[in-house]
Motif scaffolding. Structure first.
Motif, mmCIF file in Angstrom:
data_model
loop_
_atom_site.group_PDB
_atom_site.id
_atom_site.type_symbol
_atom_site.label_atom_id
_atom_site.label_comp_id
_atom_site.label_asym_id
_atom_site.label_seq_id
_atom_site.Cartn_x
_atom_site.Cartn_y
_atom_site.Cartn_z
ATOM 1 N N THR A 47 10.140 5.234 -0.890
ATOM 2 C CA THR A 47 9.266 4.512 -1.578
ATOM 3 C C THR A 47 9.530 2.941 -1.082
ATOM 4 O OG1 THR A 47 9.069 5.999 -3.407
ATOM 5 C CG2 THR A 47 8.299 3.714 -3.912
ATOM 6 N N ALA A 48 11.044 2.703 -1.322
ATOM 7 C CA ALA A 48 11.349 1.434 -0.816
ATOM 8 C C ALA A 48 11.013 0.972 0.578
ATOM 9 C CB ALA A 48 12.924 1.346 -1.038
ATOM 10 N N THR A 49 10.975 1.746 1.356
ATOM 11 C CA THR A 49 10.682 1.713 2.954
ATOM 12 C C THR A 49 9.145 1.322 3.137
ATOM 13 O OG1 THR A 49 12.380 3.303 3.364
ATOM 14 C CG2 THR A 49 10.914 2.532 5.209
#
Lengths: 339, 667
Positions: A47-49
């Motif tokens: 998700t962060a990426t």
């Protein structure tokens, strides 16, 4: 000035995407319960990426960042890819995969709505071709495995590639049933002897068959919410079942039964969450049937005759190429036009 | 009764309505305006009647400023075949005939007649007609004076839909579906005036000769359904209750709902023997025949952001402001007004616009009632629009093509089958104003077609001009030659120049008369490429042509505008020429007898040549006409070729004729 209609009643793109994420939750829950919390770490990383690469790319492309980040489409790509790769993989694997999916497969084509290929499947294919060893090492479901890894063990493995001293990687991982089946059949084993192996469950792979059932429940939710229609999942699973049934009837000793194929690998997951990506898929009802049936046939053929254990990613990408053609030839008859 | 018929009857019964693909379920908002009976408005201070309230030509004004008019008096009469008359809605004085802002999407001003009511509301003498027994043609023709247009919103002159030169009609469908939210004018009309509606249907039935009559009402209007069912009890009119699915009130959708017949967008339902009338329109027909009342008012739903939404009987020309006031005034946050429903209506430019024949509903709008749409997101190809499209189009593809100005492809995907109902926009998760894209694409395609047509015309005219210049050059040469010859002849005859000049004048007059005659005879069959020329130019060309032919000087290349009209003109001019020769013959006969037979023979040859030429030309024109009427680039070329061929033949015929004549003469 004429801007009618003045009223609309449609779920926003964001709410549609959020419902897809919601539909994934039962599957994720069963996944984490069976394989340990490592998947949650992978999901967070993914998700962060996805959000970071999407934001950077939008900035570079001089597009508004906020509305496109809050449509959650990038998060869906991230989650689908995270759920598709083995749960015990080094952290950079998911980062590379998601970054490739967002930057190359989505944003470089024009972002939301313009990608001809399913970004998650492009990311998966790139990882599978680039890192085949890691990508085919699946741990046995922890609840059934003799060697158990704690959440911290999984965390450490993901980030530092280190296992507790007394545990080797081979003890944790094993071949997937689809993989095992293929190699054993090559060794001239018959189905009866192959299927007694401990990795086989009630109808599919031990453990993952329950995850598949949870995905099925999520898919039913999407159908009930009218996010997806019946066409794609039915045609896809139907084609796999038909292919498997045909081969199985010809020679049950050499080919697994249809139920095994439906509940092994990514069949259910793909039927409800991968093929149903509207952007890279066809739009006509008939076209959806052709698209999904084609993907089902290719998936089966790759499984049985191909070089990879599962063929969903290649099948979907190949069928993505055919979408404009399919759409063109499956136009419904316009009202009043000749039958 | 035999069994098959019963089975067919049963099958028919089980399939009472035919559901069309797509459509959307909309929040109705109808209860807002159908609680009170139809209200009457006090007379406004001024009535502003736009001349263009209908589809078609602007009617011709029959009054002048300062005239006193009576209620129902014709103040503008229908002009051309598609047009509608305008009547004074009340008695009063014509205050102005000037441009005013219209209730039209463009918001542009157009010609209006303004009447200041005198307050007496005095009717002009009315002439009821016996619609049950009267001659159908007379009744239909009289509708030209009625000013009645379709009251469902399209405002198409009703008389045209009833004219006798249409295809035979077996089924009459009365459109009372009223599928758009907010609108309840037809609902209230059926509840309160069901008996007049039934008579209206009977009028339309008589005028059309229809046997099968059904009235389609959406199932969200139970009171209206009940009223109509009771009213049609002793008639052969069927009340068909159709499901509440937008856009069931679209004529083609309604015909499908009640009959299961698909009428394509490029065809009329009349080609299938079906005619559709709005329920309020047939009522207007009834009132026109029964009471002699022309179209001067209609029922309008005044709803939305007003204090007391209601339906009103509104005189045409009533300012919107007056109507809003009657509905208890608009609430404070009202931002603007919408004419029509929220799906297909449009913003009105101001509160001063008049109510017209097309105004079925006025909605006071506010940003809370109709939230401004959020910025559009990219299309995610979810195909909800395709599922909602009542025409089974692929809106997502059309959007793509319209956005990229790929109009050809948009037409391949049946852009012009789109009825602009807005169902696609209604369900779009990305809030894309899809209908606007289709409207844009359609207008672009139409504009491009027009430009192409203009270019074609310009090219044709230029070619013609070049040909004319060439001809004039030849003509000059011919004139010089003729003059030289004339001088010779004069020398031989030893005659003065003054006399022929006088006879010349006489002959010219005769030629002009002949020309005019020929012109009149053939005016209706004007060819495309000569329509833009003045009659004088045409005659001039024809005359030059014939002169050249008669003189036997025709060159092979004479791309004259060739058809039977031309031929007639040529023949007429030849006649005139002959006459002229006659005159000159008389004038010269006294002086030199030897020239007489020569002139005579010459004259005969000329006439023969001209007649032959005319015949050939006529045959060619006929050939051209039958050889295919499909237009297109190819046909233009073929046309041209045919003309050249005809010209060559003509020239040859003329030459050989002249030669034969000469030989005769020599012998």
């Amino acid at each position: 000035m004429n801007r009618s209609p003045y009223i609309t009643n449609a779920p926003s793109v964001s709410s549609i995407m959020l419902k897809v994420l919601l539909a994934l939750l039962p599957g994720i829950f069963v996944y984490a319960w069976l394989y340990g919390g490592g998947i949650l770490i992978t999901l967070v990383l993914a998700t962060a990426t996805a959000l970071a690469t999407e934001a950077i790319m939008l900035k570079l492309r001089r597009r508004p960042v906020q509305p496109f980040l809050s449509d959650y489409s990038a998060v869906i790509t991230a989650w689908l890819l995270a759920l598709a790769i083995p749960p015990l993989a080094p952290w950079w694997l998911i980062v590379v995969g998601v970054a490739f999916a967002i930057i190359i497969a989505k944003q470089l084509y024009g972002g939301l709505g313009y990608n001809p290929f399913n970004p998650a499947m492009v990311g998966y294919a790139v990882l599978l071709i680039s890192f085949p060893v890691i990508m085919t090492k699946w741990p046995a479901a922890l609840s059934f495995a003799e060697t158990k890894l704690s959440f911290m063990d999984q965390f450490n493995y993901i980030f530092s590639h280190a296992l507790p001293a007394n545990i080797s990687m081979d003890a944790v991982t094993s071949a997937t049933p689809l993989d095992y089946l293929k190699t054993q059949l090559k060794l001239n084993q018959s189905m009866d002897t192959i299927q007694v192996a401990p990795i086989f469950g009630v109808f599919g792979a031990k453990g993952s068959e329950f995850v598949a059932l949870a995905y099925l429940a999520g898919g039913a939710f999407l159908w009930q919410q009218r996010i997806i229609t019946w066409h794609l999942p039915t045609a896809f699973l139907g084609a796999i079942a038909a292919m498997a049934g045909l081969f199985w009837m010809i020679d049950p000793s050499q080919f697994a039964n249809p139920v095994f194929h439906l509940f092994s690998g990514a069949s259910i997951f793909a039927a409800f969450f991968i093929l149903t990506d509207p952007i890279s898929g066809p739009t006509t009802p008939k076209g959806k049937l052709y698209f999904a049936a084609g993907a089902g046939v290719i998936t089966y053929l790759v499984r049985v005759y191909g070089g990879y254990p599962d063929g969903v990613a290649f099948a979907v990408i190949f069928m993505n190429i055919c979408v404009p053609l399919i759409d063109m030839y499956t136009q419904p008859r316009v009202f009043g036009h000749k039958k | 009764m035999n069994a098959p018929i019963n089975i067919a009857g049963l099958l028919k019964k089980t399939k009472d309505v035919f559901n069309f693909h797509g459509g959307v379920h909309l929040p109705e908002h109808k209860a807002q305006s159908n609680q009170l009976p139809i209200g009457q408005l006090p007379l406004p201070d001024q009535l502003v009647l736009p001349l263009r309230q209908h589809i078609g030509n602007m009617p011709k004004v029959k009054v002048a400023v300062g005239d006193h008019v009576l209620k129902g008096q014709l103040i503008a009469e229908a002009e051309g075949s598609v047009s509608a008359a305008i009547h004074a809605p009340t008695s009063g004085t014509i205050a102005a005939i000037a441009d005013a802002v219209l209730p039209h999407p463009s918001g542009l001003p157009d010609r209006c007649i303004t009447i200041t009511p005198d307050g007496n509301d005095t009717w002009i003498e009315r002439h009821p007609q016996d619609w049950r027994k009267g001659d159908v043609n007379t009744l239909v023709n009289s509708l030209r004076l009625s000013g009645i247009v379709g009251l469902g919103g399209a405002a198409f002159p009703t008389q045209i839909k009833l004219r006798s030169n249409r295809s035979p009609i077996h089924t009459l469908v009365i459109n009372a579906a009223e599928c758009e939210p907010y609108i309840t004018c037809d609902d209230m009309l059926m509840r309160e005036r069901y008996d007049q509606v039934v008579h209206g249907i009977e009028v339309a039935q008589r005028l059309l000769g229809a046997k099968n009559i059904m009235i389609g009402i959406e199932d969200n209007k139970p009171e209206a359904v009940k009223a109509m069912q009771a009213a049609v009890e002793n008639t052969d009119i069927q009340v068909k209750v159709v499901p509440t699915v937008y856009p069931s009130g679209d004529a083609r959708r309604l015909v499908y709902l009640v009959l299961g017949k698909e009428v394509p967008q490029n065809k009329r339902s009349t080609e299938f023997g079906v005619q559709v009338f709005n329920v309020a329109t047939v009522l207007a027909l009834y009132r026109y025949f029964e009471f002699g009342e022309p179209a001067i008012s209609r029922i309008v739903s005044m709803t939305g952001n007003v204090n007391q939404a209601q339906n009103f009987e509104v005189l045409f020309g009533t300012p919107l402001r007056h109507l809003v006031k009657a509905a208890g005034g608009a609430k404070a946050d009202t931002s603007h007004y919408i004419m029509g429903g929220p799906m297909m209506g449009f913003n009105l430019p101001s509160e001063d616009v008049p109510i017209t024949k097309a105004a079925n509903c006025i909605i006071a709008a506010s940003s809370t009632l109709f939230e401004p749409p959020p910025p559009a997101m990219p299309c995610i190809r979810c195909s909800r629009c395709a599922d909602a499209c009542p025409v089974s189009l692929q809106p997502q593809e059309l959007y793509w093509f319209a956005k990229s100005d790929n109009f050809e492809k948009a037409q391949d995907y049946n852009l012009f089958d789109c009825i602009e109902c807005g169902a696609c926009s209604y369900v779009c998760p990305s809030d894309i104003p899809l209908v606007q894209y289709y409207r844009y694409a359609k207008s672009e395609v139409i504009a491009l077609d027009k430009a192409q047509e203009a270019a074609d015309l310009a090219r044709e005219r230029n070619e013609f001009r070049l040909a004319r210049i060439e001809r004039e050059k030849q003509e000059r040469t011919a004139k010089h030659a003729a003059r030289a010859q004339g001088a010779k002849a004069a020398k031989v005859a030893g005659n003065s120049d003054s006399k022929p000049a006088a006879t010349d004048k006489q002959a010219a007059i005769a030629a002009a008369i002949a020309r005019a005659k020929a012109q009149k005879e053939t005016d209706s069959a004007a060819p495309k490429n000569t329509t833009e020329m003045s009659a004088a130019t045409k005659a001039e060309i024809a005359e030059t042509d014939s002169r050249r032919v008669a003189a036997g000087l025709t060159e092979e290349k004479s791309p004259a505008a060739d058809n039977d009209k031309q031929a007639k003109i040529v023949a007429a001019i030849a006649r005139a020429k002959a006459q002229k020769e006659d005159v000159s013959k008389v004038s010269v006969s006294g002086d030199d007898k030897t020239t007489k037979p020569v002139v005579d023979a010459d004259r005969q040859a000329k006439i023969d040549a001209a007649i032959k030429q005319a015949k050939v030309a006529k045959a060619e024109a006929g050939k051209e006409k039958t050889s295919g009427n499909n237009d297109g680039q190819l046909m233009v070329d073929a046309d041209k070729q045919a003309k050249i061929d005809a010209a060559i033949k003509r020239a040859k015929a003329a030459k050989s004729a002249a030669l034969t004549a000469k030989n005769k003469e020599d012998n």
